[in-house]
Write an enzyme that holds these catalytic residues in place. Structure first.
Site, PDB file in Angstrom:
ATOM      1  N   MET A 105     -28.287  12.354  -7.209  1.00 36.17           N
ATOM      2  CA  MET A 105     -28.883  11.716  -7.547  1.00 36.17           C
ATOM      3  C   MET A 105     -28.420  10.441  -8.789  1.00 36.17           C
ATOM      4  O   MET A 105     -28.274  10.991  -9.435  1.00 36.17           O
ATOM      5  CB  MET A 105     -30.544  11.437  -7.421  1.00 36.17           C
ATOM      6  CG  MET A 105     -30.852   9.854  -7.850  1.00 36.17           C
ATOM      7  SD  MET A 105     -33.284   9.785  -8.349  1.00 36.17           S
ATOM      8  CE  MET A 105     -33.046   8.329  -8.742  1.00 36.17           C
ATOM      9  N   CYS A 106     -27.429   9.625  -7.941  1.00 37.47           N
ATOM     10  CA  CYS A 106     -26.931   8.692  -9.256  1.00 37.47           C
ATOM     11  C   CYS A 106     -28.368   7.619  -9.463  1.00 37.47           C
ATOM     12  O   CYS A 106     -29.571   7.498  -9.004  1.00 37.47           O
ATOM     13  CB  CYS A 106     -26.103   7.963  -8.979  1.00 37.47           C
ATOM     14  SG  CYS A 106     -24.200   8.294  -7.744  1.00 37.47           S
ATOM     15  N   ARG A 107     -28.462   7.131 -10.817  1.00 40.66           N
ATOM     16  CA  ARG A 107     -29.266   5.976 -10.814  1.00 40.66           C
ATOM     17  C   ARG A 107     -28.440   5.090 -11.827  1.00 40.66           C
ATOM     18  O   ARG A 107     -27.339   5.517 -12.476  1.00 40.66           O
ATOM     19  CB  ARG A 107     -30.068   6.796 -12.285  1.00 40.66           C
ATOM     20  CG  ARG A 107     -31.186   8.098 -12.034  1.00 40.66           C
ATOM     21  CD  ARG A 107     -31.489   8.323 -13.128  1.00 40.66           C
ATOM     22  NE  ARG A 107     -31.766   9.604 -12.146  1.00 40.66           N
ATOM     23  CZ  ARG A 107     -33.457   9.484 -12.106  1.00 40.66           C
ATOM     24  NH1 ARG A 107     -33.592   8.854 -11.952  1.00 40.66           N
ATOM     25  NH2 ARG A 107     -33.986  11.415 -11.905  1.00 40.66           N
ATOM     26  N   VAL A 117     -25.773   6.053 -14.198  1.00 40.42           N
ATOM     27  CA  VAL A 117     -25.500   7.399 -14.740  1.00 40.42           C
ATOM     28  C   VAL A 117     -25.122   8.514 -13.115  1.00 40.42           C
ATOM     29  O   VAL A 117     -25.811   7.871 -11.939  1.00 40.42           O
ATOM     30  CB  VAL A 117     -26.443   8.199 -15.247  1.00 40.42           C
ATOM     31  CG1 VAL A 117     -25.944   7.457 -16.543  1.00 40.42           C
ATOM     32  CG2 VAL A 117     -27.475   8.108 -14.489  1.00 40.42           C
ATOM     33  N   ASN A 129     -26.207   3.509  -5.556  1.00 37.17           N
ATOM     34  CA  ASN A 129     -26.912   4.447  -5.520  1.00 37.17           C
ATOM     35  C   ASN A 129     -27.319   4.460  -4.161  1.00 37.17           C
ATOM     36  O   ASN A 129     -27.752   3.931  -3.077  1.00 37.17           O
ATOM     37  CB  ASN A 129     -27.964   4.251  -6.549  1.00 37.17           C
ATOM     38  CG  ASN A 129     -29.105   5.333  -6.334  1.00 37.17           C
ATOM     39  OD1 ASN A 129     -28.438   6.658  -6.207  1.00 37.17           O
ATOM     40  ND2 ASN A 129     -30.577   5.402  -6.874  1.00 37.17           N
TER      41      ASN A 129
END
Length: 338
Positions: A1-3, A96, A122
């Site tokens: 998971m990107c954020r 991130v 994302n």
């Protein structure tokens, strides 16, 4: 998971108040998320990026955003800490990364910019290699070479740019960015359908010109839940207790700050509201926040009970969903035009 996290305010914010100081900042979430459901990729250590616009226009510097990226983990980058303590901006994008597509390189770190525009993502476009060539063919020559990485996200940005009347314009009306975003998603969906790709694609896209912001929470499914997305608004965002405990305060009816984030930056339930699946959020230059449905074959009206009972297993299994919190103050959807 990107954020990711987006900040837009009537006054500039010191980047450290978003990135490093809050105990649940996006940087701290990257390695120590209290709300994480991602057991597949327990940390966001595949690089990061932060982009911002100048508080005051300087003719020599221009109006384009400045972007700082690194392939090192965000929590272990001393230069980020130093910059965050010295930079203020009224509009910030931060991201991130936990790779789902593309190699570990600076070229693949979000956000990206073109002219005055900035973009991040994302999620993931399912089986992207199958549609990549056809998507590239829709990107005109003058935009083709702006793609320096090999992610689905940056090619989605190039496609969005191709939908704008003039991607080099000095400013963009919110409705123009909104229209380009809808057309980008529709174009990707058409390619997915043509290649019989049935796995859901997660398209939480964000674009800004430094004045307006358009962000989507979207999935190519009528039954599955999209990657999580929240927003918060108020008068001040500040530390109320030692140890980096922040909260959003509302001292009057005006919205001086609007934030959009993959996961809430505070543990105050009243601070955050969940953005509805297959909707976009538009933040106008005058700090109006509109939540608008993306009406296509995957849209489920709020009047349909199925809209409230989407399956969370797909997004959670891929690490793109944070637990639902109390959403006792639902935002009214704006069904009309901007």
């Amino acid at each position: 998971m990107c954020r990711f996290v987006i900040y837009k305010g009537t006054a500039p914010v010191q980047l450290s108040h978003l990135l490093t100081r809050p105990c649940h900042s996006i940087i701290n979430q990257a390695f120590d998320s209290r709300l994480r459901l991602d057991h597949r990729r327990p940390i966001n250590g595949d690089g990061f990026g932060v982009g911002w616009y100048d508080s005051v226009y300087d003719e020599e510097l221009g109006s384009q955003p400045c972007i700082f990226t690194s392939v090192t983990p965000a929590w272990n980058n001393v230069n980020l800490v130093r910059l965050a303590e010295k930079i203020k901006s009224p509009l910030v994008f931060a991201h991130v990364r936990a790779t789902t597509a593309g190699t570990l390189s600076l070229d693949n770190c979000h956000p990206w910019s073109y002219g005055k525009l900035m973009f991040m993502h994302n999620g993931g476009i399912a089986e992207f290699p199958k549609i990549k060539r056809q998507l590239q063919m829709a990107v005109p020559d003058e935009l083709f070479n702006m793609v320096t990485g090999n992610t689905d996200s940056q090619w989605a940005f190039a496609l969005l740019l191709s939908k704008l009347p003039d991607p080099q314009a000095r400013s963009f009306a919110p409705a123009v960015l909104q229209k380009a975003m809808v057309e980008t998603i529709a174009h990707i969906n058409k390619l997915l359908s043509e290649h019989d790709i049935t796995e859901p694609s997660l398209m939480n896209f964000c674009v800004t010109d430094g004045e307006s912001v358009v962000a989507t929470r979207y999935i190519t499914s009528r039954t599955e839940e999209a990657a999580s997305l929240w927003f918060s608004s108020g008068s001040t965002f500040s530390e109320y207790a030692a140890g980096g405990h922040y909260k959003m305060s509302k001292t009057d009816k005006r919205e001086n700050i609007i934030m959009v984030a993959s996961e809430p930056l505070t543990f105050e339930k009243a601070d955050w509201m969940e953005i509805r699946t297959n909707h976009m959020v538009v933040i106008t230059p005058k700090m109006n926040l509109l939540q608008i449905p993306i009406i296509d074959k995957y849209y489920v009206p709020q009047s349909d009970p199925a809209a409230l009972n989407r399956n969370t297993e797909f997004a959670a299994a891929k690490g793109f969903l944070s637990p639902r919190r109390d959403v006792s103050r639902p935002l009214e959807s704006i069904e009309n035009r901007l």
